[in-house]
Scaffold this motif. Structure first.
Motif, PDB file in Angstrom:
ATOM      1  N   ASP A 202      -9.082   2.982   4.504  1.00 54.54           N
ATOM      2  CA  ASP A 202      -8.615   1.843   5.272  1.00 54.54           C
ATOM      3  C   ASP A 202      -8.502   0.695   4.273  1.00 54.54           C
ATOM      4  O   ASP A 202      -9.502   0.081   3.885  1.00 54.54           O
ATOM      5  N   VAL A 203      -7.274   0.395   3.829  1.00 58.63           N
ATOM      6  CA  VAL A 203      -7.086  -0.593   2.772  1.00 58.63           C
ATOM      7  C   VAL A 203      -7.377  -1.995   3.288  1.00 58.63           C
ATOM      8  O   VAL A 203      -7.859  -2.852   2.541  1.00 58.63           O
ATOM      9  N   ASP A 204      -7.120  -2.242   4.567  1.00 58.91           N
ATOM     10  CA  ASP A 204      -7.369  -3.568   5.118  1.00 58.91           C
ATOM     11  C   ASP A 204      -8.864  -3.905   5.077  1.00 58.91           C
ATOM     12  O   ASP A 204      -9.258  -5.038   4.798  1.00 58.91           O
ATOM     13  N   ARG A 205      -9.696  -2.898   5.355  1.00 57.78           N
ATOM     14  CA  ARG A 205     -11.153  -3.103   5.281  1.00 57.78           C
ATOM     15  C   ARG A 205     -11.710  -2.686   3.919  1.00 57.78           C
ATOM     16  O   ARG A 205     -12.878  -2.922   3.637  1.00 57.78           O
TER      17      ARG A 205
ATOM     18  N   ASP B  26       1.447   2.124   8.314  1.00 52.49           N
ATOM     19  CA  ASP B  26       0.703   1.760   9.514  1.00 52.49           C
ATOM     20  C   ASP B  26      -0.527   2.659   9.630  1.00 52.49           C
ATOM     21  O   ASP B  26      -0.547   3.780   9.113  1.00 52.49           O
ATOM     22  N   SER B  27      -1.532   2.158  10.323  1.00 54.91           N
ATOM     23  CA  SER B  27      -2.717   2.957  10.648  1.00 54.91           C
ATOM     24  C   SER B  27      -2.631   3.293  12.131  1.00 54.91           C
ATOM     25  O   SER B  27      -2.836   2.429  12.989  1.00 54.91           O
TER      26      SER B  27
ATOM     27  N   PRO C  41      -8.828  -7.049  -3.584  1.00 50.96           N
ATOM     28  CA  PRO C  41     -10.057  -7.446  -2.872  1.00 50.96           C
ATOM     29  C   PRO C  41     -11.188  -7.787  -3.835  1.00 50.96           C
ATOM     30  O   PRO C  41     -11.942  -8.737  -3.608  1.00 50.96           O
TER      31      PRO C  41
ATOM     32  N   ARG D  17      -6.888 -16.518   0.678  1.00 56.03           N
ATOM     33  CA  ARG D  17      -7.083 -15.339  -0.169  1.00 56.03           C
ATOM     34  C   ARG D  17      -6.078 -15.340  -1.320  1.00 56.03           C
ATOM     35  O   ARG D  17      -6.421 -15.013  -2.456  1.00 56.03           O
TER      36      ARG D  17
ATOM     37  N   PRO E  89      -1.764  -1.567   1.745  1.00 53.34           N
ATOM     38  CA  PRO E  89      -2.123  -1.402   3.156  1.00 53.34           C
ATOM     39  C   PRO E  89      -1.190  -0.429   3.867  1.00 53.34           C
ATOM     40  O   PRO E  89      -0.059  -0.207   3.409  1.00 53.34           O
ATOM     41  N   SER E  90      -1.610   0.188   5.006  1.00 50.77           N
ATOM     42  CA  SER E  90      -2.902  -0.088   5.630  1.00 50.77           C
ATOM     43  C   SER E  90      -3.818   1.145   5.560  1.00 50.77           C
ATOM     44  O   SER E  90      -5.024   1.014   5.385  1.00 50.77           O
TER      45      SER E  90
ATOM     46  N   VAL F 154       4.068   0.117   2.160  1.00 49.82           N
ATOM     47  CA  VAL F 154       2.969  -0.115   3.091  1.00 49.82           C
ATOM     48  C   VAL F 154       3.059   0.925   4.202  1.00 49.82           C
ATOM     49  O   VAL F 154       4.127   1.500   4.456  1.00 49.82           O
TER      50      VAL F 154
ATOM     51  N   ASP G   5       0.501  -8.389   1.110  1.00 46.76           N
ATOM     52  CA  ASP G   5       0.038  -8.972   2.364  1.00 46.76           C
ATOM     53  C   ASP G   5      -1.136  -9.931   2.177  1.00 46.76           C
ATOM     54  O   ASP G   5      -1.873 -10.202   3.117  1.00 46.76           O
TER      55      ASP G   5
END
Length: 569
Positions: free
Chosen positions: A557-560, A398-399, A179, A209, A546-547, A396, A204
């Motif tokens: 929260d790796v996605d955010r 799930d959240s 990121p 990106r 993620p995630s 990876v 991902d």
């Protein structure tokens, strides 16, 4: 500093042997020789002098090796791996992988860098100096992997610059703060300016990106896990490093790309493999074997294990049987098992490997705050919680959102619903900081298991369905100076001490294999379903995959790319 050539002991003599004017040190005769540059097999002599291939054709030599009916191929090269995941000192690691035909590896030492800083990396570099296994390094670019992790201390650009001046350091290791790279953070761009050879780490990451990530000059990725992810990386001009680790297995999903596009710009890597996985299944040779079993021609599989990693890492005199190339050679009885009958390193059988001395300062690295009876309590007023959800054969997660069971105002583990507690304790500076959460997917029915091997900051991580068992496991790790521990109720039932930086054993390979197998069996006796549970556990603390992950600072929260509370919003 890259290492692009094999300096000759006597160039004039090498040329005389190549011309046929003088005898070679060794002539290998009768084999079918694989020529990686033309993807063909030929029957010819291979002449070796001073550890280097002088010529291929019709030669005489002081020693003759009759290889009739066998196949001669270059030594295998692992394009990206972490020695520390083997739990072995480098001499024992070399003893383990050389018989499987791995003659060179490119290692990212960010595990030991997180615990011991650049001093640890320099020690590891020095320890590899005289091994018959060639160990090249990439300078660990992300220590810590993100601001959410707590290493002993962060590596500065000055630290990286110093490492890049060491011989056998080829470039910058995986840029895990993807990121930050994509956003153009100046701290990440400053690192990228240090080297023109940079490994990637972009799970991902797709579309624009990925374009930004590749445009930063990052040349590879080993985190692709789907066919489309892999295809995007190849289309972007990146090297696709197909990973087959213990916890993350991506070969089957990605290898159709070698059928679709050919083997160009694809190489193999093991990333993180447990020692018992290597001992039972092999190393890079197992990836070649499995690739052929999946329908890829042996020639293409061999190129991905030899020439391609050498080309990617600019090791111009490795990865091929050709004049002027290092005589790292494998004699194979068949093109099915790819288990070498003989391994020649620089034209000679692998010699006895000397033990690596371990200085006292690389030990005694586990420093945690007080672990009292309430260390793992989670006060709860009701409502839903964020839960880390495991994904089989992947790193990876799930959240998830679940309502935890509550008892006396405390959120507790609920093995009937496969909800265990997870905690990460800062273990470098004794801050007493603890991150707490829940995880689903282990199948743990009782007890706890814990480790000081937890990517990448390697703080103390523990999973359990019993607070007392979790406390006992954490205390035992402190007593051991690091390692892996399994507790059934309050009794330690299995352990593997890792006193070197809390990551590596100082015991012989056979002892480590036995202890590693025993500790995995002990975890599985508590209900855990994974064949390599400690590898799965270790990656739950890695805040750039993620995630949802957890560190000593809390849930990530790796996605955010931000810390989030345990209570779900």
């Amino acid at each position: 500093m890259t290492e692009r050539s094999v300096p000759p002991a006597d160039l004039a003599r090498r040329l005389a042997v190549a011309r046929g004017d003088e005898p070679a040190d060794l002539v290998i005769r009768g084999a079918r020789v694989f020529l990686v540059f033309t993807n063909e097999w030929i029957e010819a002599d291979v002449a070796v002098v001073d550890g280097v291939v002088a010529g291929i054709g019709d030669y005489e030599g002081d020693d003759l090796l009759d290889a009739s009916g066998r196949f001669l191929v270059p030594g295998f090269i692992d394009a990206h791996m972490h020695i520390e995941s083997s739990k072995l000192l480098v001499d024992e690691f070399a003893r383990l992988v050389l018989p499987f035909g791995t003659t060179a590896v490119v290692a990212d030492p960010h595990e030991i860098a997180n615990v011991l800083g650049t001093d640890g990396v320099h020690w590891l570099l020095d320890a590899c100096e005289d091994l018959p296994l060639d160990v090249y390094f990439m300078a660990s670019s992300c220590v810590p992997a993100s601001a959410f992790e707590s290493p002993r201390r962060a590596l500065s650009t000055g630290d990286l610059e110093g490492l890049l001046h060491r011989r056998r350091v080829l470039g910058l290791a995986e840029m895990m703060n993807f990121p930050g790279v994509i956003a153009g953070d100046e701290s990440e761009l400053a690192k990228l300016r240090l080297a023109d050879h940079v490994d990637g780490h972009a799970p991902d990451v797709r579309g624009k990106r990925l374009a930004a990530y590749a445009a930063a000059g990052i040349e590879s990725d080993h985190e692709a896990s789907t066919l489309e992810e892999g295809r995007e990386r190849l289309r972007a001009g990146m090297w696709l490093l197909i990973r087959e680790a213990s916890a993350a297995r991506n070969l089957r999903a990605l290898i159709p790309l070698a059928q679709e596009y050919g083997p160009s710009r694809i190489a193999f890597c093991t990333d993180d493999r447990e020692p018992e996985h290597i001992a039972a299944d092999g190393h890079i040779n197992s990836m070649v074997r499995d690739t052929v079993a999946l329908g890829i021609p042996p020639e293409d599989a061999l190129v991905m294990a030899t020439l391609n990693p050498a080309c990617y890492h600019r090791l111009d005199r490795l990865g091929a049987i050709a004049p002027g190339h290092r005589a790292d050679l494998l004699l194979l009885p068949d093109l099915e098992s790819f288990l070498p009958e003989l391994v020649l390193k620089a034209g000679r059988p692998v010699p006895e490997i000397d033990a690596v001395p371990v200085p006292d300062w690389v030990r005694h690295t586990v420093r945690v705050g007080e672990i009292g009876p309430g260390a793992f309590r989670i006060p709860w007023r009701g409502g839903a919680a964020r839960v880390i959800g495991l994904v089989p054969d992947q790193i990876v997660t799930d959240s998830l959102v679940e309502e935890p069971a509550v008892e006396d105002g405390q959120a507790i583990a609920d093995p009937a619903r496969d909800l265990a507690k997870i905690a990460v304790l800062e273990r470098h500076l004794g801050t007493g900081r603890v991150g707490l959460g829940f995880v689903r997917g282990f199948g743990l029915e009782r007890g706890a298991f814990a480790a000081t091997l937890a990517h990448d900051a390697h703080n103390l991580i523990v999973v359990g369905v019993d607070d007392l068992a979790m406390e006992r496991a954490a205390h035992r790790l402190v007593e051991l100076g690091g390692g892996l521990v399994v507790v059934d109720r309050e009794a330690v039932v299995a352990e593997l001490p890792l006193p070197v930086a809390g990551l590596l054993s100082d015991r012989p390979l056979a002892e480590v294999l036995a202890a590693s197998e025993a500790i995995n069996a002990a975890v599985q006796s508590l209900g855990v379903r994974f064949p390599h549970p400690f590898q799965v556990l270790a990656f739950l603390a890695l805040s750039v995959i993620p995630s949802l992950k957890i560190t000593d600072r809390g849930l990530v929260d790796v996605d955010r790319f931000q810390l989030v509370p345990l209570a779900a919003e």
